[in-house]
Scaffold this active site. Structure first.
Site, PDB file in Angstrom:
ATOM      1  N   GLU A  82       9.598   3.751   7.342  1.00 51.50           N
ATOM      2  CA  GLU A  82       9.431   2.299   7.476  1.00 51.50           C
ATOM      3  C   GLU A  82      10.100   1.822   8.773  1.00 51.50           C
ATOM      4  O   GLU A  82      11.202   2.248   9.106  1.00 51.50           O
ATOM      5  CB  GLU A  82      10.037   1.598   6.244  1.00 51.50           C
ATOM      6  CG  GLU A  82      10.232   0.103   6.352  1.00 51.50           C
ATOM      7  CD  GLU A  82       8.937  -0.687   6.588  1.00 51.50           C
ATOM      8  OE1 GLU A  82       7.931  -0.436   5.913  1.00 51.50           O
ATOM      9  OE2 GLU A  82       8.957  -1.568   7.473  1.00 51.50           O
ATOM     10  N   TYR A 140       0.124 -22.332  -8.083  1.00 54.66           N
ATOM     11  CA  TYR A 140       0.301 -21.588  -9.340  1.00 54.66           C
ATOM     12  C   TYR A 140       1.783 -21.335  -9.583  1.00 54.66           C
ATOM     13  O   TYR A 140       2.602 -21.442  -8.659  1.00 54.66           O
ATOM     14  CB  TYR A 140      -0.503 -20.279  -9.346  1.00 54.66           C
ATOM     15  CG  TYR A 140      -0.364 -19.387  -8.122  1.00 54.66           C
ATOM     16  CD1 TYR A 140       0.737 -18.567  -7.928  1.00 54.66           C
ATOM     17  CD2 TYR A 140      -1.383 -19.351  -7.165  1.00 54.66           C
ATOM     18  CE1 TYR A 140       0.820 -17.735  -6.822  1.00 54.66           C
ATOM     19  CE2 TYR A 140      -1.299 -18.528  -6.054  1.00 54.66           C
ATOM     20  CZ  TYR A 140      -0.187 -17.725  -5.890  1.00 54.66           C
ATOM     21  OH  TYR A 140      -0.103 -16.903  -4.780  1.00 54.66           O
ATOM     22  N   ALA A 198       0.837  -1.209   0.000  1.00 54.31           N
ATOM     23  CA  ALA A 198       0.000   0.000   0.000  1.00 54.31           C
ATOM     24  C   ALA A 198       0.868   1.253   0.000  1.00 54.31           C
ATOM     25  O   ALA A 198       0.645   2.191  -0.785  1.00 54.31           O
ATOM     26  CB  ALA A 198      -0.925   0.005   1.217  1.00 54.31           C
ATOM     27  N   ASP A 226      -4.157  -2.938   4.635  1.00 53.98           N
ATOM     28  CA  ASP A 226      -4.483  -3.811   5.765  1.00 53.98           C
ATOM     29  C   ASP A 226      -4.672  -3.022   7.060  1.00 53.98           C
ATOM     30  O   ASP A 226      -5.329  -3.490   7.983  1.00 53.98           O
ATOM     31  CB  ASP A 226      -3.359  -4.835   5.985  1.00 53.98           C
ATOM     32  CG  ASP A 226      -3.528  -6.083   5.127  1.00 53.98           C
ATOM     33  OD1 ASP A 226      -4.398  -6.058   4.227  1.00 53.98           O
ATOM     34  OD2 ASP A 226      -2.806  -7.070   5.349  1.00 53.98           O
ATOM     35  N   ARG A 230       5.691 -12.258  -3.900  1.00 50.49           N
ATOM     36  CA  ARG A 230       5.559 -11.017  -3.135  1.00 50.49           C
ATOM     37  C   ARG A 230       6.867 -10.224  -3.108  1.00 50.49           C
ATOM     38  O   ARG A 230       6.876  -8.994  -3.217  1.00 50.49           O
ATOM     39  CB  ARG A 230       5.150 -11.401  -1.714  1.00 50.49           C
ATOM     40  CG  ARG A 230       4.752 -10.285  -0.841  1.00 50.49           C
ATOM     41  CD  ARG A 230       4.578 -10.821   0.573  1.00 50.49           C
ATOM     42  NE  ARG A 230       4.371  -9.732   1.464  1.00 50.49           N
ATOM     43  CZ  ARG A 230       3.195  -9.167   1.675  1.00 50.49           C
ATOM     44  NH1 ARG A 230       2.126  -9.641   1.084  1.00 50.49           N
ATOM     45  NH2 ARG A 230       3.066  -8.157   2.485  1.00 50.49           N
TER      46      ARG A 230
HETATM   47  C1  LIG Z   1      -1.595 -16.330   3.267  1.00 52.79           C
HETATM   48  C2  LIG Z   1      -1.878 -15.027   2.579  1.00 52.79           C
HETATM   49  C3  LIG Z   1      -2.085 -15.003   1.205  1.00 52.79           C
HETATM   50  C4  LIG Z   1      -2.406 -13.809   0.555  1.00 52.79           C
HETATM   51  N1  LIG Z   1      -2.624 -13.823  -0.799  1.00 52.79           N
HETATM   52  C5  LIG Z   1      -2.995 -12.671  -1.420  1.00 52.79           C
HETATM   53  C6  LIG Z   1      -3.235 -12.670  -2.832  1.00 52.79           C
HETATM   54  O1  LIG Z   1      -3.101 -13.692  -3.509  1.00 52.79           O
HETATM   55  N2  LIG Z   1      -3.621 -11.490  -3.407  1.00 52.79           N
HETATM   56  C7  LIG Z   1      -3.787 -10.338  -2.690  1.00 52.79           C
HETATM   57  O2  LIG Z   1      -4.172  -9.298  -3.260  1.00 52.79           O
HETATM   58  N3  LIG Z   1      -3.538 -10.321  -1.355  1.00 52.79           N
HETATM   59  C8  LIG Z   1      -3.151 -11.448  -0.710  1.00 52.79           C
HETATM   60  N4  LIG Z   1      -2.877 -11.431   0.637  1.00 52.79           N
HETATM   61  C9  LIG Z   1      -3.040 -10.175   1.395  1.00 52.79           C
HETATM   62  C10 LIG Z   1      -1.852  -9.241   1.268  1.00 52.79           C
HETATM   63  O3  LIG Z   1      -0.649  -9.893   1.594  1.00 52.79           O
HETATM   64  C11 LIG Z   1      -2.045  -8.027   2.176  1.00 52.79           C
HETATM   65  O4  LIG Z   1      -3.378  -7.574   2.082  1.00 52.79           O
HETATM   66  C12 LIG Z   1      -1.116  -6.888   1.753  1.00 52.79           C
HETATM   67  O5  LIG Z   1       0.211  -7.254   2.003  1.00 52.79           O
HETATM   68  C13 LIG Z   1      -1.462  -5.609   2.513  1.00 52.79           C
HETATM   69  O6  LIG Z   1      -0.547  -4.599   2.157  1.00 52.79           O
HETATM   70  P1  LIG Z   1      -0.214  -3.392   3.148  1.00 52.79           P
HETATM   71  O7  LIG Z   1       0.785  -2.565   2.438  1.00 52.79           O
HETATM   72  O8  LIG Z   1      -1.472  -2.799   3.635  1.00 52.79           O
HETATM   73  O9  LIG Z   1       0.455  -4.094   4.399  1.00 52.79           O
HETATM   74  P2  LIG Z   1       1.877  -4.798   4.467  1.00 52.79           P
HETATM   75  O10 LIG Z   1       2.196  -5.456   3.188  1.00 52.79           O
HETATM   76  O11 LIG Z   1       1.836  -5.633   5.705  1.00 52.79           O
HETATM   77  O12 LIG Z   1       2.920  -3.612   4.662  1.00 52.79           O
HETATM   78  C14 LIG Z   1       2.982  -2.842   5.839  1.00 52.79           C
HETATM   79  C15 LIG Z   1       4.342  -2.173   5.906  1.00 52.79           C
HETATM   80  O13 LIG Z   1       4.366  -1.305   7.029  1.00 52.79           O
HETATM   81  C16 LIG Z   1       5.521  -1.568   7.806  1.00 52.79           C
HETATM   82  N5  LIG Z   1       5.197  -1.227   9.194  1.00 52.79           N
HETATM   83  C17 LIG Z   1       4.477  -1.942  10.084  1.00 52.79           C
HETATM   84  N6  LIG Z   1       4.367  -1.269  11.240  1.00 52.79           N
HETATM   85  C18 LIG Z   1       5.032  -0.112  11.066  1.00 52.79           C
HETATM   86  C19 LIG Z   1       5.272   1.000  11.909  1.00 52.79           C
HETATM   87  N7  LIG Z   1       4.809   1.052  13.158  1.00 52.79           N
HETATM   88  N8  LIG Z   1       5.986   2.032  11.424  1.00 52.79           N
HETATM   89  C20 LIG Z   1       6.462   2.012  10.143  1.00 52.79           C
HETATM   90  N9  LIG Z   1       6.269   0.976   9.309  1.00 52.79           N
HETATM   91  C21 LIG Z   1       5.551  -0.070   9.760  1.00 52.79           C
HETATM   92  C22 LIG Z   1       5.795  -3.032   7.581  1.00 52.79           C
HETATM   93  O14 LIG Z   1       7.139  -3.354   7.906  1.00 52.79           O
HETATM   94  C23 LIG Z   1       5.492  -3.155   6.097  1.00 52.79           C
HETATM   95  O15 LIG Z   1       6.576  -2.775   5.302  1.00 52.79           O
HETATM   96  C24 LIG Z   1      -2.520 -12.615   1.300  1.00 52.79           C
HETATM   97  C25 LIG Z   1      -2.283 -12.629   2.680  1.00 52.79           C
HETATM   98  C26 LIG Z   1      -1.961 -13.823   3.315  1.00 52.79           C
HETATM   99  C27 LIG Z   1      -1.713 -13.815   4.803  1.00 52.79           C
END
Ligand SMILES: Cc1cc2nc3c(=O)[nH]c(=O)nc-3n(C[C@H](O)[C@H](O)[C@H](O)COP(=O)(O)OP(=O)(O)OC[C@H]3O[C@@H](n4cnc5c(N)ncnc54)[C@H](O)[C@@H]3O)c2cc1C
Length: 403
Positions: free
Chosen positions: A33, A220, A14, A296, A107
């Protein structure tokens, strides 16, 4: 603080997509980060057309096509016998229907591609090893107080702040919503194997959904066909807290001992990581003034629809568009974002939960499920126009409430 940056907390899917979209629209951005290294682990991700379209529009198309695969079809099979219930075409059919590809990608590769493009712009500072401690805002801007790797306090001023810090968001807590996602009663086993080690009877250029009373699995290809991905989801009443941990092949093998078509693949896997799956309702309000949550952090999605990352990518693009509409009013932009994204996020979350229940139906209810899937056959994906057909195109011309 018009020249101050938008502070994006979290350099995951995101956060990186958001930073790219904002910088491309001419806005200064700074990424914060918590980790000190930005390399990802994890396994495969499915990237449906609603997400691939956004990334392609951001200029990532060539890099994605090099690293990803476009599986020929989605096959639904029975775990114990391998009997195929349905085959829905993906690669050409998705392009024809949605004008964007349905991809599968590691990923780590997606994270690297995003990071390369962020760095390639040369205008987005990334501060790693920083943990947010305090957020203050007034009508002029935001001040983020954080600790650095030495434990010293640092302050950063911005015009606005985006919390993209994932499932256990601490930005949400700092904005006054400390509620946490809870274990959903499932765990996911994820592993990859070099393609040469994949048993020959498995069709490697397709996405396959394996169903059975013990759980469900998805396979896949990844990395341009160099490796093969397996994720197995089992019900787990007392799922351990935590993001990922090592899983033992023996344990998974014992659980799926009746799944003879898949067992040789499990044997071929060197190791697995286990993810506890979490869920929560979307937060009622995504923004507080000129601070907002995306991905998320605001609406984790159970992986049974493969949409968590996709929604995060949609959020990022939508946020950038809202700021373009309200260039000097981040609070208005973020309230609009919250309003236009809330319903969709909730619908996606609900559909993912429903899929989880359907995939894990006990016998004999599973027989009815299998009959429905077989009847839908090649049309299995056609119920999803509302999901995969999403696009920002044309939305700039709409009035705010309909945006
Ligand atoms: C088993 C599994 C399979 C999945 N398969 C799919 C799929 O096929 N397709 C799909 O679309 N989605 C899939 N997902 C979901 C997907 O992985 C997440 O929805 C996605 O990673 C969310 O992205 P994000 O950037 O919101 O969070 P994240 O990817 O978790 O990134 C958050 C970032 O913030 C950082 N962070 C955390 N806390 C702090 C803080 N306090 N200060 C600064 N930085 C911080 C972390 O280190 C990280 O870099 C799957 C999830 C799982 C568990």
């Amino acid at each position: 603080m018009a020249d101050a940056p938008v502070i994006v907390v979290g350099a995951g899917i995101a956060g990186l997509t958001c930073a790219l979209a904002l910088a491309r629209s001419g806005r200064p951005v700074t990424l914060i980060e918590k980790r000190t290294h930005l390399e990802e682990v994890g396994a495969g991700l499915q990237l449906s057309p609603n997400a691939s379209r956004v990334l392609i529009d951001l200029g990532l198309g060539k890099a994605l096509m090099r690293a990803a695969c476009a599986p020929l079809s989605l096959d639904v099979v029975l775990g114990r016998s391998g009997q195929r219930l349905a085959r829905a075409p993906l690669a050409d059919a998705m392009m024809a229907r949605y004008n964007a590809p349905y991809l599968v990608i590691h990923r780590a590769d997606l994270q690297q591609i995003l990071l390369d493009h962020v760095r390639g712009l040369g205008v987005i500072p990334i501060h790693v090893g920083r943990t947010p401690q305090h957020i203050e805002q007034d009508e002029h801007g935001v001040t983020l107080t954080m600790t650095n790797q030495q434990g010293d306090l640092e302050h950063l001023n911005g015009q606005a702040l985006v919390g993209a810090d994932g499932l256990h968001s601490s930005v949400a807590g700092l904005l006054g919503d400390p509620s946490q996602a809870r274990p959903a009663g499932y765990q996911a086993w994820r592993g990859t194997v070099p393609m040469r080690a994949v048993p020959q009877h498995l069709e490697t250029n397709r996405t396959t959904l394996w169903l059975g009373r013990e759980g469900h699995a998805v396979t896949y290809p990844l990395q341009g066909g160099q490796s093969f991905n397996l994720v197995v989801v089992t019900r787990e009443k007392s799922a351990e807290q935590g993001w990922s941990r090592e899983g033992q092949t023996d344990v998974l093998r014992a659980r799926l001992r009746h799944w003879s078509p898949l067992l040789p693949l499990i044997e071929a896997m060197q190791s697995f990581k286990i993810w506890t799956l979490y869920d929560r309702p979307p937060r009622a309000r995504w923004n507080k003034g000129r601070c907002v949550l995306i991905g998320d952090a605001v609406h984790p999605v159970l992986p049974f629809l493969a949409q968590g990352a996709a929604l995060a990518i949609e959020d990022a693009a939508s946020l950038s568009l809202c700021l373009t509409r309200y260039p000097d009013q981040p609070a208005e932009a973020f309230a609009t974002l919250s309003r236009i994204r809330h319903v969709r996020a909730e619908r996606v979350q609900q559909q993912a939960r429903r899929n989880g229940q359907i995939y894990h139906l006990p016998w004999p209810l599973s027989l009815a499920r299998d009959r429905v899937i077989a009847q839908k056959g090649a049309g299995l994906m056609e119920d999803y126009d509302w999901l995969y057909g999403w696009s920002l195109a044309g939305k700039t011309a709409l009035t705010p409430p309909a945006l």
